[in-house]
Design a protein around this motif. Structure first.
Motif, PDB file in Angstrom:
ATOM      1  N   HIS A  28      97.608  59.458  20.112  1.00  0.00           N
ATOM      2  CA  HIS A  28      97.817  59.107  21.530  1.00  0.00           C
ATOM      3  C   HIS A  28      99.222  58.556  21.753  1.00  0.00           C
ATOM      4  O   HIS A  28      99.915  58.954  22.691  1.00  0.00           O
ATOM      5  CB  HIS A  28      96.794  58.065  21.997  1.00  0.00           C
ATOM      6  N   THR A  29      99.624  57.648  20.886  1.00  0.00           N
ATOM      7  CA  THR A  29     100.938  57.031  21.049  1.00  0.00           C
ATOM      8  C   THR A  29     102.050  58.060  20.850  1.00  0.00           C
ATOM      9  O   THR A  29     103.030  58.071  21.598  1.00  0.00           O
ATOM     10  CB  THR A  29     101.108  55.835  20.087  1.00  0.00           C
ATOM     11  N   ALA A  30     101.895  58.941  19.871  1.00  0.00           N
ATOM     12  CA  ALA A  30     102.906  59.984  19.649  1.00  0.00           C
ATOM     13  C   ALA A  30     103.039  60.881  20.880  1.00  0.00           C
ATOM     14  O   ALA A  30     104.163  61.212  21.295  1.00  0.00           O
ATOM     15  CB  ALA A  30     102.546  60.814  18.418  1.00  0.00           C
ATOM     16  N   LEU A  31     101.918  61.247  21.478  1.00  0.00           N
ATOM     17  CA  LEU A  31     101.964  62.077  22.679  1.00  0.00           C
ATOM     18  C   LEU A  31     102.593  61.330  23.854  1.00  0.00           C
ATOM     19  O   LEU A  31     103.367  61.909  24.621  1.00  0.00           O
ATOM     20  CB  LEU A  31     100.563  62.579  23.037  1.00  0.00           C
ATOM     21  N   THR A  32     102.277  60.050  23.981  1.00  0.00           N
ATOM     22  CA  THR A  32     102.886  59.246  25.035  1.00  0.00           C
ATOM     23  C   THR A  32     104.393  59.198  24.847  1.00  0.00           C
ATOM     24  O   THR A  32     105.166  59.318  25.809  1.00  0.00           O
ATOM     25  CB  THR A  32     102.293  57.825  25.055  1.00  0.00           C
ATOM     26  N   LEU A  33     104.839  59.051  23.591  1.00  0.00           N
ATOM     27  CA  LEU A  33     106.278  59.024  23.305  1.00  0.00           C
ATOM     28  C   LEU A  33     106.945  60.373  23.573  1.00  0.00           C
ATOM     29  O   LEU A  33     108.155  60.445  23.714  1.00  0.00           O
ATOM     30  CB  LEU A  33     106.526  58.583  21.861  1.00  0.00           C
ATOM     31  N   HIS A  34     106.141  61.434  23.664  1.00  0.00           N
ATOM     32  CA  HIS A  34     106.668  62.753  24.049  1.00  0.00           C
ATOM     33  C   HIS A  34     106.554  62.973  25.556  1.00  0.00           C
ATOM     34  O   HIS A  34     106.764  64.085  26.053  1.00  0.00           O
ATOM     35  CB  HIS A  34     105.940  63.863  23.288  1.00  0.00           C
ATOM     36  N   GLY A  35     106.172  61.911  26.280  1.00  0.00           N
ATOM     37  CA  GLY A  35     106.116  61.988  27.732  1.00  0.00           C
ATOM     38  C   GLY A  35     104.821  62.528  28.291  1.00  0.00           C
ATOM     39  O   GLY A  35     104.733  62.832  29.476  1.00  0.00           O
TER      40      GLY A  35
END
Length: 166
Positions: A70-77
């Motif tokens: 989830h956090t990785a996807l959030t960091l990808h916007g």
């Protein structure tokens, strides 16, 4: 003047969250750079103690692998739905948080970090577990009873459930 007023409202909101909530921000490397003061009442840590990588406090629960995604996807916007995370309280007890995150963008529009709101749902999860256990016991007693048991539903008084003995 409007910007100053807006910032003051924002600061009051974030710094006066309830005891089971805290606001956070971490950079693109996952290092917290801001935590609302309520981190102390929620998880026992001081703001300064918690300024490390977000994964430092995750338990070994396999569900926490989803947190990293989830956090990785959030960091990808990519906006993510709220999710649950199992984390260690300062006293080493295990707590559950419901987390809502949003990408934090810099002036160029590039994602430079994550802002989030965490809500301690430990007590709610504990009560849910007790309720499920009670339901399982009821279901086992109902289904294995040698006596005929049935449930009638008003106002028609039709049978909604009956055990095998019935």
């Amino acid at each position: 003047k409007q910007l100053a007023e807006s910032e003051l409202k924002y600061r009051r909101l974030v710094e006066n969250l309830g005891k089971d909530y805290f606001f956070y921000r971490h950079d693109a490397n996952g290092i917290f750079d801001y935590l609302s003061p309520s981190i102390t009442s929620a998880l026992g840590y001081s703001q300064k103690e918690f300024l490390t990588h977000f994964s430092t406090y995750l338990t070994e629960n396999p569900r926490n692998k989803e947190v990293l995604k989830h956090t990785a996807l959030t960091l990808h916007g990519i906006e993510q739905p709220a999710y649950e995370v199992e984390i260690y309280h300062k006293d080493r007890s295990v707590h559950w948080l419901e987390v809502t995150e949003t990408p934090l963008r810099g002036p160029s529009g590039k994602v430079i970090g994550v802002e989030g709101l965490a809500h301690d749902i430990t007590e709610s999860k504990r009560l849910q577990s007790i309720l499920m256990e009670s339901e399982e016991k009821y279901r086992a007693l109902f289904e294995t009873s040698r006596d005929a048991l049935m449930i009638l539903e008003p106002p028609t008084w039709k049978y909604s459930q009956a055990n095998k003995a019935t």
